[in-house]
Write a protein that holds these residues in place. Sequence first.
Motif, mmCIF file in Angstrom:
data_model
loop_
_atom_site.group_PDB
_atom_site.id
_atom_site.type_symbol
_atom_site.label_atom_id
_atom_site.label_comp_id
_atom_site.label_asym_id
_atom_site.label_seq_id
_atom_site.Cartn_x
_atom_site.Cartn_y
_atom_site.Cartn_z
ATOM 1 N N GLY A 1 0.812 -1.207 0.000
ATOM 2 C CA GLY A 1 0.000 0.000 0.000
ATOM 3 C C GLY A 1 0.844 1.255 0.000
ATOM 4 N N ASN A 2 0.419 2.245 0.745
ATOM 5 C CA ASN A 2 1.051 3.556 0.816
ATOM 6 C C ASN A 2 2.547 3.446 1.066
ATOM 7 O OD1 ASN A 2 1.915 6.113 1.577
ATOM 8 N ND2 ASN A 2 0.772 6.118 3.509
ATOM 9 N N SER A 3 3.349 3.828 0.070
ATOM 10 C CA SER A 3 4.805 3.826 0.233
ATOM 11 C C SER A 3 5.426 4.670 -0.869
ATOM 12 C CB SER A 3 5.367 2.399 0.192
ATOM 13 O OG SER A 3 5.181 1.820 -1.072
ATOM 14 N N PRO A 4 6.602 5.237 -0.626
ATOM 15 C CA PRO A 4 7.264 6.068 -1.628
ATOM 16 C C PRO A 4 7.841 5.211 -2.752
ATOM 17 C CG PRO A 4 8.645 5.836 0.314
ATOM 18 C CD PRO A 4 7.345 5.173 0.646
ATOM 19 N N PRO A 5 8.150 5.811 -3.902
ATOM 20 C CA PRO A 5 8.642 5.026 -5.037
ATOM 21 C C PRO A 5 10.035 4.462 -4.856
ATOM 22 C CG PRO A 5 8.598 7.369 -5.575
ATOM 23 C CD PRO A 5 7.908 7.217 -4.258
ATOM 24 N N GLY A 6 10.785 4.940 -3.854
ATOM 25 C CA GLY A 6 12.127 4.400 -3.625
ATOM 26 C C GLY A 6 12.135 3.086 -2.887
ATOM 27 N N GLY A 7 11.005 2.731 -2.224
ATOM 28 C CA GLY A 7 10.928 1.441 -1.561
ATOM 29 C C GLY A 7 10.676 1.552 -0.070
ATOM 30 N N LEU A 8 10.933 0.436 0.614
ATOM 31 C CA LEU A 8 10.731 0.358 2.061
ATOM 32 C C LEU A 8 11.755 -0.595 2.649
ATOM 33 C CD1 LEU A 8 9.262 -2.638 2.642
ATOM 34 C CD2 LEU A 8 7.296 -1.442 1.686
ATOM 35 N N ARG B 1 -4.767 -0.857 8.924
ATOM 36 C CA ARG B 1 -4.114 -0.215 10.067
ATOM 37 C C ARG B 1 -4.829 1.091 10.396
ATOM 38 N NH1 ARG B 1 0.098 0.588 6.122
ATOM 39 N NH2 ARG B 1 0.657 2.764 5.765
ATOM 40 N N GLU B 2 -4.857 1.379 11.675
ATOM 41 C CA GLU B 2 -5.396 2.643 12.170
ATOM 42 C C GLU B 2 -4.333 3.279 13.044
ATOM 43 O OE1 GLU B 2 -9.565 3.137 13.386
ATOM 44 O OE2 GLU B 2 -8.780 3.797 15.330
ATOM 45 N N HIS C 1 -6.288 2.916 7.009
ATOM 46 C CA HIS C 1 -5.746 2.482 5.726
ATOM 47 C C HIS C 1 -6.048 0.998 5.561
ATOM 48 C CE1 HIS C 1 -1.912 2.035 3.005
ATOM 49 N NE2 HIS C 1 -3.030 1.709 2.379
ATOM 50 N N SER C 2 -6.786 0.642 4.521
ATOM 51 C CA SER C 2 -7.107 -0.755 4.254
ATOM 52 C C SER C 2 -6.769 -1.088 2.814
ATOM 53 C CB SER C 2 -8.587 -1.036 4.522
ATOM 54 O OG SER C 2 -9.412 -0.251 3.691
ATOM 55 N N GLY C 3 -6.413 -2.344 2.580
ATOM 56 C CA GLY C 3 -6.055 -2.742 1.237
ATOM 57 C C GLY C 3 -6.292 -4.219 0.982
ATOM 58 N N PHE C 4 -6.745 -4.530 -0.225
ATOM 59 C CA PHE C 4 -6.879 -5.906 -0.692
ATOM 60 C C PHE C 4 -5.785 -6.148 -1.733
ATOM 61 C CE2 PHE C 4 -11.121 -4.733 0.703
ATOM 62 C CZ PHE C 4 -11.547 -5.860 1.389
ATOM 63 N N TYR C 5 -5.101 -7.274 -1.623
ATOM 64 C CA TYR C 5 -4.012 -7.528 -2.558
ATOM 65 C C TYR C 5 -3.998 -9.000 -2.958
ATOM 66 C CZ TYR C 5 -1.589 -9.272 1.628
ATOM 67 O OH TYR C 5 -1.254 -9.959 2.770
ATOM 68 N N TYR D 1 -5.675 -2.886 -4.246
ATOM 69 C CA TYR D 1 -6.549 -1.710 -4.158
ATOM 70 C C TYR D 1 -6.523 -1.204 -2.722
ATOM 71 C CZ TYR D 1 -10.639 1.258 -3.835
ATOM 72 O OH TYR D 1 -11.474 2.319 -3.585
ATOM 73 N N ASP D 2 -6.247 0.110 -2.543
ATOM 74 C CA ASP D 2 -6.147 0.734 -1.223
ATOM 75 C C ASP D 2 -7.178 1.828 -1.056
ATOM 76 O OD1 ASP D 2 -3.576 -0.067 0.449
ATOM 77 O OD2 ASP D 2 -3.009 -0.111 -1.662
ATOM 78 N N ASP D 3 -7.661 1.950 0.171
ATOM 79 C CA ASP D 3 -8.579 3.026 0.556
ATOM 80 C C ASP D 3 -8.017 3.674 1.805
ATOM 81 O OD1 ASP D 3 -10.711 4.729 0.786
ATOM 82 O OD2 ASP D 3 -12.063 3.241 1.646
ATOM 83 N N VAL D 4 -7.735 4.983 1.741
ATOM 84 C CA VAL D 4 -7.106 5.706 2.843
ATOM 85 C C VAL D 4 -8.014 6.849 3.268
ATOM 86 C CG1 VAL D 4 -5.085 7.004 3.597
ATOM 87 C CG2 VAL D 4 -4.814 5.135 1.955
ATOM 88 N N THR D 5 -8.275 6.937 4.577
ATOM 89 C CA THR D 5 -9.036 8.044 5.152
ATOM 90 C C THR D 5 -8.197 8.702 6.231
ATOM 91 O OG1 THR D 5 -11.147 6.930 4.755
ATOM 92 C CG2 THR D 5 -11.139 8.731 6.349
ATOM 93 N N ILE D 6 -8.023 10.008 6.129
ATOM 94 C CA ILE D 6 -7.261 10.767 7.119
ATOM 95 C C ILE D 6 -8.162 11.867 7.665
ATOM 96 C CG2 ILE D 6 -5.213 12.157 7.563
ATOM 97 C CD1 ILE D 6 -3.906 10.797 5.162
#
Length: 719
Positions: free
Chosen positions: A155-162, A386-387, A431-435, A454-459
């Motif tokens: 899910g949510n992550s920068p293009p350089g990686g983790l 995750r919350e 943040h929730s995601g199905f993969y 597919y990710d759904d993020v609510t802030i």
Amino acid sequence: MTSRSALLATTMLAALYAPAAIAQDNEPSDDEASIQETIYVIAPDFVPTEGGTANKSDIALIETPQSVSVITRDQIDLLNFIDAQQAVRYTSGVFGENYGPDLRFDFITARGFTPKQYIDGLAAPVSTSIFSIGLDLYAFESFDILKGPASALYGNSPPGGLYNQTSRRPEREFGGELSAKYGTDDYKQIAGTFTGPLGDNLSFRLTGLYRDRNAERDKVSSERKLFAPALTWNITSDTELTLLGYYQSDEVLGDTNGFLPVQGTLLPNPVGEIDPGTNLGHPANRYDREQWGLGYEFVHAFNESVKFVSNTKLSGYEEATPTGIYGSGGLINTTDPSQPSYFRTVLQSNFTYRETVDSIATDNRFDIDLETGALTHDIIAGYDFREVENDADFGFFFGTDTIDLFNPDYDYAGEFAPGYPSSFNDQTLQHSGFYVQDHIGVGEHLFFTLSGRYDDVTIENNATGAETQQDAFTYRVGANYVFDSGIAPYVSYATSFEPVLGSDSVTGNDFEPSEGEQVEAGIKYDARGLPEGYELLLTGAVYQIKQTNVVSTAPSVTPVFGTQTGEVEVEGAEIELVSRIDDRLSINASYSYTDSEVVDSSTPAEIGEPLPVTPENKASLFVDYSFIDGPLAGFGIGGGVRYTGESQGALPGPFTPVVYTGEESTLVDAIIRYDTGQWRFAINGSNILDEQYVARCAGPAGCTYGAGRQVIATVTRKF
């Protein structure tokens, strides 16, 4: 270089030309004066083979169509890496220690971007502004870096990686170690990890650490306590539950980062050069942090083909800086040499800060192995959630006092603990995601990897009630062909996204997620065609990353005020080797070329500029040799050289009309050690020539020296 430095360097470097050994007890013979019965193998798991981080599955690295670096526990112990910044010293495409030897956080960039931290496959409870919680490296069995977009699985992550850190786990056989360290800057540490059975179905591990050290900077010290228990219950032959926990507390006294003026560090100062130990803050500065995590990993195999994996963790993180006096405004007089303040008097400010982060994260997936005709499938399908509750406040008081750059007096006239009068952040993230991913084998040689999520993020802004909702679909496609010789060319395409808060100052629309994409091609080699005794993993890659929907900011307060016109490109080439030959010779080698550029921005001065702290060139080589017989049996010697090119400290803009460039560096490391079956005595030295260089200058009052010489002696008792 001082005579003392020269003597130390000569002594440690001379060892590179001497034979060395791991202790070995040979079979008896008539020619031997003594009989030895046991072979002691040092660092047998030096070379990684599997990287669960890249696939959330036990797919071999040679079959993974993306660059992955795995720093094993054997590498960490042999090279005496203290933190994650040190762990990436011999890794391609990843850069650390940009702020010198920080005692709180791990500052890392990967392919030009700041990677997000994961622990046991779950997002760490990182703070508002720093993607690192500083959990001690001793708590982990391995340190994995997935380079390039990782959103298709995470899910949510920068293009350089983790990067993902895997906790030490219980084992069925009793074992462990107890170690003590002492080194430069009064470095003192005692640590241990113990594991074994508690009965027929239970096994445990206890890991703990206590560290008390000073810093290279004057009047700075820190104390750390770590406790990490783990318990595995083999419920049935098909069902296993592992409980994992950690608690860490940190107390840092003094000004850890420095923020020195550019005159006297990167540029000349008519009064003199600034010593790396100069502290422009205050000895009463304080940083306190407490963090904990408690979770489980549950695995149930329904049969040989289908298993279910559930991974969940509750986390709490609190940090506070009740006093944060530092040299903030730079030199106040650079024009009148008749005044005492000329090129030596610096303004001081006080920045106070506190933050709490509470989170729950869970990842639940099915792992399915199938055969359909000539095809094999390793399928994972899952859902994670995750919350995160984040609350941060700060206080900033500018220019309340001054300090002499060359004769500091710490009689601060301002208020030491002004509190936290302003809110910095008060948010709740969901943040929730199905993969799903299918790793398809065509025969024994060709493999395809298809991933989608597919990710759904609510802030939610808890202070205003404003809510931001963003969603995204990301994917990865790749292919590997593994020859019988172990050579495996591959190609892949992957995408990423990151939520962006706020609205566009030009269009008035809510920001879209920032998006990234990467094309990567490379080749891997695992030495399966070489004679027995050769272990290695060689990875070479070329890639191109594009990031769009980058917010080009204007001077403002949070949330960001700007327009979403920014675009960044990074092109690069990397090669990395980890090898072990005949249990004697261990090698880490890497080279990185990274060409980064801002290609579009609402700030014209940024266009064409490279990304901060992203040097074009990085090269490293480390070699360790162990003697297995003869009069020196038990001794080992190692040495390494690390080169990092210069890099810009910031992007040009309204607050940085002049951009300064951090200096290139060539640093030398060395090891000398002696091993028996149960004991290890080692001396590790990094930057043993004590090269002095400016790692980063973010502005005229934001310069930091790189890590100086560190020498640490270690005594370890194995069980």
